[in-house]
Motif scaffolding. Structure first.
Motif, PDB file in Angstrom:
ATOM      1  N   UNK A  13      -7.123  56.180 -30.577  1.00 37.32           N
ATOM      2  CA  UNK A  13      -5.852  56.696 -30.075  1.00 37.32           C
ATOM      3  C   UNK A  13      -4.682  55.781 -30.423  1.00 37.32           C
ATOM      4  N   UNK A  14      -4.866  55.006 -31.503  1.00 41.73           N
ATOM      5  CA  UNK A  14      -3.818  54.091 -31.922  1.00 41.73           C
ATOM      6  C   UNK A  14      -3.524  52.979 -30.951  1.00 41.73           C
ATOM      7  N   UNK A  15      -4.431  52.774 -29.995  1.00 38.77           N
ATOM      8  CA  UNK A  15      -4.110  51.858 -28.888  1.00 38.77           C
ATOM      9  C   UNK A  15      -5.280  50.985 -28.451  1.00 38.77           C
ATOM     10  N   UNK A  16      -6.504  51.505 -28.517  1.00 34.28           N
ATOM     11  CA  UNK A  16      -7.662  50.797 -27.949  1.00 34.28           C
ATOM     12  C   UNK A  16      -8.530  50.246 -29.070  1.00 34.28           C
ATOM     13  N   UNK A  17      -8.535  48.932 -29.167  1.00 34.92           N
ATOM     14  CA  UNK A  17      -9.287  48.256 -30.228  1.00 34.92           C
ATOM     15  C   UNK A  17     -10.687  47.925 -29.708  1.00 34.92           C
ATOM     16  N   UNK A  18     -11.686  48.577 -30.298  1.00 38.22           N
ATOM     17  CA  UNK A  18     -13.061  48.399 -29.828  1.00 38.22           C
ATOM     18  C   UNK A  18     -13.536  46.990 -30.165  1.00 38.22           C
ATOM     19  N   UNK A  19     -14.054  46.305 -29.160  1.00 43.81           N
ATOM     20  CA  UNK A  19     -14.550  44.949 -29.340  1.00 43.81           C
ATOM     21  C   UNK A  19     -16.074  44.864 -29.219  1.00 43.81           C
ATOM     22  N   UNK A  20     -16.676  45.802 -28.507  1.00 43.07           N
ATOM     23  CA  UNK A  20     -18.121  45.696 -28.269  1.00 43.07           C
ATOM     24  C   UNK A  20     -18.682  47.070 -27.918  1.00 43.07           C
ATOM     25  N   UNK A  21     -19.826  47.383 -28.501  1.00 38.40           N
ATOM     26  CA  UNK A  21     -20.563  48.584 -28.117  1.00 38.40           C
ATOM     27  C   UNK A  21     -21.526  48.198 -27.002  1.00 38.40           C
ATOM     28  N   UNK A  22     -21.335  48.745 -25.824  1.00 35.79           N
ATOM     29  CA  UNK A  22     -22.169  48.394 -24.671  1.00 35.79           C
ATOM     30  C   UNK A  22     -23.477  49.163 -24.676  1.00 35.79           C
ATOM     31  N   UNK A  23     -23.434  50.421 -25.056  1.00 38.65           N
ATOM     32  CA  UNK A  23     -24.647  51.220 -25.203  1.00 38.65           C
ATOM     33  C   UNK A  23     -24.335  52.462 -26.033  1.00 38.65           C
ATOM     34  N   UNK A  59     -20.554  53.935 -25.265  1.00 42.79           N
ATOM     35  CA  UNK A  59     -19.716  53.324 -24.236  1.00 42.79           C
ATOM     36  C   UNK A  59     -19.290  51.980 -24.804  1.00 42.79           C
ATOM     37  N   UNK A  60     -17.967  51.737 -24.822  1.00 43.89           N
ATOM     38  CA  UNK A  60     -17.428  50.588 -25.530  1.00 43.89           C
ATOM     39  C   UNK A  60     -16.528  49.748 -24.632  1.00 43.89           C
ATOM     40  N   UNK A  61     -16.495  48.476 -24.936  1.00 42.17           N
ATOM     41  CA  UNK A  61     -15.494  47.582 -24.345  1.00 42.17           C
ATOM     42  C   UNK A  61     -14.391  47.430 -25.382  1.00 42.17           C
ATOM     43  N   UNK A  62     -13.172  47.638 -24.956  1.00 45.68           N
ATOM     44  CA  UNK A  62     -12.054  47.616 -25.899  1.00 45.68           C
ATOM     45  C   UNK A  62     -10.862  46.895 -25.268  1.00 45.68           C
ATOM     46  N   UNK A  63      -9.970  46.449 -26.139  1.00 47.72           N
ATOM     47  CA  UNK A  63      -8.712  45.852 -25.655  1.00 47.72           C
ATOM     48  C   UNK A  63      -7.603  46.883 -25.797  1.00 47.72           C
ATOM     49  N   UNK A  64      -6.874  47.072 -24.721  1.00 43.61           N
ATOM     50  CA  UNK A  64      -5.708  47.946 -24.723  1.00 43.61           C
ATOM     51  C   UNK A  64      -4.549  47.165 -25.330  1.00 43.61           C
ATOM     52  N   UNK A  65      -4.168  47.530 -26.551  1.00 46.27           N
ATOM     53  CA  UNK A  65      -3.122  46.774 -27.249  1.00 46.27           C
ATOM     54  C   UNK A  65      -1.756  46.956 -26.606  1.00 46.27           C
ATOM     55  N   UNK A  79      -8.302  61.322 -23.977  1.00 46.45           N
ATOM     56  CA  UNK A  79      -7.750  61.850 -25.238  1.00 46.45           C
ATOM     57  C   UNK A  79      -8.878  62.321 -26.142  1.00 46.45           C
ATOM     58  N   UNK A  80      -8.496  63.133 -27.125  1.00 46.58           N
ATOM     59  CA  UNK A  80      -9.422  63.597 -28.151  1.00 46.58           C
ATOM     60  C   UNK A  80      -9.115  62.906 -29.462  1.00 46.58           C
ATOM     61  N   UNK A  81     -10.185  62.599 -30.210  1.00 44.15           N
ATOM     62  CA  UNK A  81     -10.028  62.021 -31.543  1.00 44.15           C
ATOM     63  C   UNK A  81     -11.197  62.463 -32.402  1.00 44.15           C
TER      64      UNK A  81
END
Length: 941
Positions: A226-236, A243-249, A300-302
């Motif tokens: 969504x141009x905003x959430x940078x995925x840092x880790x795949x949790x499962x 399900x991912x851990x991401x940083x909200x830029x 959101x959808x992507x």
């Protein structure tokens, strides 16, 4: 049409006939009366007469949802019958639901119909086009292992096995293999991305598009959502999405992102995981002011998928918190402190009350759905199952062990439960907090079924003497878990009871309370008033009786049905097959001379002798290869006095390869070497000693030095799912290799073998982890959970280090072995019963330690583990039985089922050496007369 495979189902439930009837009507309309039909457990196979079976090629898959499946099948079948094409389909809507569920393996998910075309590429393209047109617009998930015929199509394709002859793979399981151009068998790996072998023919749907080489795989570049959430880790990952851990830029905060793939987790109501994500988003918004749930961030959808973004809750799940909070005292008491339990229970009750005050029910309260924050507060996560009580057309949802009986018995689609169902979940979660165990019990036979609450009370009674939290809060947990919803205390009453329990005078530290004093005597003769020894003796006798009664000598496939994990295994091996059960039966027969056991041993020997020669491929491993089969036949032949069986076993042992890419015990050369030593120590035949030497040389050559540690990696290019594995444990790693090399060094007087074993011990010393006086090990290099079991943890590592200590007298090893025993003993209430990764294998290590040291405490600890097995027993056909690794079944396997449990119980009660290790393996070199006799290096034959 040959409908013999369907006759039994014609009288079944209409839902079971629905999909077969869709195909049957097509065959009738097309006058295809000569088509053949076969129904198996999961699939229905439909093929034209005189069908030619191809080994492999490009095949088609069609997906569907439970709602669209009948129409997809009817339309596709019309095309396939017209083209006279062989196909299979999931036989009922329950199977379709399974194929689109999050529990389905990602490499298999969505494959409702599989098509096996006979024609060339041009005809294949025509077939795919017609199937696409016939099913256009109908819903179905994308198939991860395949490439879509076109974007959005239900038709997918991949290169794979059609009807290849099942081949015994390097892991000891039968799989339909691809055949490479040079004739080499190759695993048909169903990855979660399109990955045909590099040598596959050109992609028939991409003219000029190159070969079928790998086109996609796991993402490695930075992913921005969504141009905003940078995925840092795949949790499962699951078939419904990641399900991912991401940083909200935008804010800089970390968030949790849940993906929803279209038409996955679909129901017959037309809903799917995207609806669940939207519903969860609404629940997060509703509870946002309360502060007890994550904060809603975005939806959101992507690229066609739906993503839910929520606040990251920093902390651990309640399940992990319990594991971290268990404490053990020197006097044997253990558990979470009552004060901590009271705090957790009060907060859980508050969360349940809040949800009920909002007019909702949770339906799925369990320890993994609650987070404990860094400051100790509780937060409720995974809100997708919240609904209004009595709401109509709701999909059933709960976690086994934590769902109320009325939820478990509900239809797949029906009415939402009442708030009392959450009270049961609260009680089950409290049960876990005070015990560290999941309240999962196998169902008794209907004719002898005991009240559920009585069985749970019996379990807690066994924990109560050493666990103050169980004594204080066990009665409340049991009351909440009453089978009658009307008899569960209301949430206000629960909160009053928690407060009263905290204010009460503390119970004596080791004085048990009878948690359900009115319980009638247990039909399984396991009432607390009966001695533990009598219970364990009956458990052993009944388990042996069950093994005797359930064998099927007339079966061409399995003498005993294995657990689900062993269904594709070699039926003659030790881990899952008849050889492991035979070892247990022989040991019991030698002690009792029971005629029923004699008959069972003879039947098993006869069955293995008739089946073993069918498999031309000889694998070396002790547990998954022919080494274990040879060993079991050898011991049986000696017990029966049957020289023909002994000769067969010796010939089989001599046929085992001693050069093999995998060096481990279970599948490889170390296991073969242990077997050769066993045959040598019994027969004195130096040919077996020489073969053991050859195996030891191969194991030494396979070792690698990495960072000062000696390791035995499984080669990365080995055709096996174990390829690249580096383990510390007994089954696949350092402890198993070290055990064999130490024994080989004693037997051959080869210093190089013993020195390699010492380095293996040093490696295990260096990677041991201390947990409050207990020694645990990770499975291998890198991060991971600490293990305590035979295959990959403390009891397997301790099995080796005990023998190394007996050899060298190194006090460091003795101390570490004791701490490994402490870790094993602590797991007695929290793990399953199996030999491979459960209490039976752990108990064998404790008995080894008792035999080696003469200290009775280790035998007492082993008995404690046996009690941990017995407390979850089940009644079947009038017998008191342990459960297998599933926790709900009674399969016979040695590694994962009842034969392994019986072997441990027999040794605990009657004594004797451990199965599947050479007798002299626990002696020092100076004590072993066989070693002193083997002074000369024999000539190689």
């Amino acid at each position: 049409m040959d409908g013999s495979g369907e006759r039994g189902r014609d009288r079944g439930h209409p839902d079971e006939r629905l999909l077969p009837d869709c195909v049957r009507s097509v065959l009738e309309r097309r006058a295809a009366h000569d088509w053949q039909w076969e129904t198996r457990d999961f699939w229905c196979y439909v093929r034209p007469p005189a069908h030619r079976f191809r080994v492999q090629g490009w095949k088609l898959h069609l997906s569907a949802t439970p709602l669209s499946a009948p129409l997809v099948l009817a339309r596709a079948a019309d095309v396939l019958v017209r083209h006279r094409c062989h196909f299979k389909f999931a036989r009922d809507l329950d199977r379709v639901t399974e194929l689109v569920s999050r529990a389905c393996d990602r490499g298999s998910a969505g494959k409702f119909i599989t098509v096996y075309p006979e024609a060339g590429d041009a005809a294949l393209r025509v077939l795919a086009e017609e199937l696409d047109l016939a099913t256009e617009g109908l819903p179905g998930p994308g198939i991860l292992s395949d490439r879509a015929y076109r974007p959005g199509s239900l038709v997918h394709y991949r290169y794979g096995v059609f009807h290849g002859m099942p081949v015994l793979g390097n892991e000891g399981s039968y799989e339909a293999m691809l055949v490479a151009p040079d004739g080499t068998p190759v695993l048909d790996q169903r990855r979660a991305w399109f990955s045909p072998p590099s040598w596959a023919p050109r992609d028939p749907f991409r003219p000029g598009g190159g070969t079928g080489s790998r086109a996609s795989g796991p993402a490695s570049a930075v992913v921005l959502l969504n141009g905003r959430y940078q995925v840092r880790q795949s949790l499962r990952q699951s078939s419904v999405g990641g399900v991912y851990r991401a940083r909200d830029l935008t804010t800089g905060a970390f968030v949790i992102v849940k993906q929803g793939r279209p038409h996955t987790q679909a129901t017959a109501l037309g809903r799917d995981i995207r609806d669940a994500r939207r519903h969860e988003a609404e629940m997060l918004r509703q509870f946002d002011p309360s502060g007890v749930t994550p904060r809603f961030v975005d939806l959101f959808e992507q690229q066609g998928d739906l993503f839910l973004v929520q606040e990251e809750i920093r902390g651990v799940t309640l399940r992990q918190w319990v594991a971290d909070s268990l404490r053990w005292a020197e006097d044997g008491t253990w558990g979470v402190t009552p004060e901590d339990v009271a705090r957790i229970a009060a907060e859980l009750a508050g969360i349940v009350a809040l949800v009920h005050d909002r007019g909702l029910v949770l339906r799925d309260l369990h320890p993994a759905n609650v987070m404990v924050t860094e400051d100790g507060a509780l937060r409720l996560i995974d809100l997708e199952l919240l609904v209004r009580p009595g709401e109509r057309s709701v999909s059933r949802g709960f976690t086994p062990g934590y769902g109320a009986p009325e939820q478990v018995a509900a239809p797949p689609i029906g009415t939402a439960p009442q708030p009392a169902a959450d009270l049961y979940g609260l009680g089950a979660t409290l049960f876990h907090v005070i015990s560290g165990a999941d309240p999962v019990l196998a169902a008794d036979d209907t004719t002898t079924a005991r009240p559920w609450q009585e069985r749970l009370a019996h379990w807690l009674d066994r924990l109560a003497p050493d666990n103050a939290a169980v004594r204080r809060f066990g009665p409340l947990a049991l009351a909440l878990m009453h089978e009658d919803p009307g008899r569960r205390p209301g949430i206000d009453d629960v909160r009053r009871r928690i407060t009263a329990t905290v204010a009460a005078v503390p119970a004596p530290s080791r004085a048990p309370d009878v948690l359900l004093a009115s319980a009638p005597p247990d039909p399984g003769a396991s009432h607390p008033a009966e001695s533990s020894g009598r219970l364990l003796a009956r458990l052993l006798d009944d388990t042996l009786g069950h093994l005797v009664a359930t064998r099927d000598p007339g079966s061409a496939t399995w003498l005993w049905k294995p657990t689900a994990s062993g269904r594709t295994s070699d039926p003659c091996n030790l881990q899952h097959g008849a050889a492991g059960v035979l070892g247990t039966l022989v040991r019991a027969y030698e002690e009792s001379r029971d005629p029923a056991l004699l008959d069972a041993v003879q039947d098993t020997v006869h069955w293995i002798s008739g089946v073993v020669a069918r498999e031309p491929r000889i694998l070396p491993g002790l547990y998954f290869g022919r080494s274990g089969t040879a060993w079991a036949l050898f011991d049986a032949g000696r017990a029966l006095g049957e020289s023909d069986t002994v000769v067969l076993a010796e010939d089989l042992a001599r046929s085992v390869p001693l050069r093999w890419p995998n060096p481990d015990v279970c599948h490889g050369v170390a296991g073969a070497g242990l077997t050769q030593l066993r045959f040598w120590e019994v027969t004195g035949d130096k040919d077996f000693l020489d073969r053991a030497r050859q195996a030891a040389e191969a194991v030494v050559e396979a070792a690698e030095h990495r960072g000062g540690r000696l390791l035995w990696p499984i080669p990365a290019d080995f055709e096996s799912r174990l390829a690249g594995l580096v383990h510390y444990g007994f089954a696949h790693g350092v402890a198993g290799a070290g055990t064999f090399l130490l024994a080989a060094g004693r037997a051959t007087a080869e210093a190089a073998f013993t020195e390699a074993a010492r380095k293996a011990a040093d490696t295990l010393l260096s990677v041991a982890r201390d947990l409050d006086g207990a020694a645990c090990w990770p499975a291998g290099e890198g991060p991971g959970a600490l293990r305590t079991h035979w295959c990959s943890g403390s009891s397997g590592v301790g099995t080796f280090l005990l023998r190394m200590w007996r050899e060298d007298g190194d006090d460091r090893l003795r101390g570490l072995v004791h701490r490994a025993a402490v870790a094993v003993h602590r797991s007695r209430w929290h793990t399953g019963p199996s030999q491979c990764h459960g209490l039976s294998g752990d108990g064998e290590f404790l008995l080894d330690l008792a035999d080696a040291t003469g200290e009775d405490r280790y035998r007492t600890w082993a008995r404690d583990l046996a009690t941990g097995i017995a407390v979850r027993h089940v009644l079947r056909d009038g017998r008191v039985l342990p459960v297998d690794e599933t926790g709900t079944g009674t399969a016979a396997d040695f590694g994962t089922g009842l034969a392994g449990v019986a072997a441990f119980l027999h040794r605990l009660i009657h004594g004797g050496p451990r199965l599947w290790l050479p007798d002299h393996n626990l002696r020092t070199a100076q004590q072993d007369p066989a070693v002193r006799a083997a002074t000369a290096r024999p000539e190689r034959r």
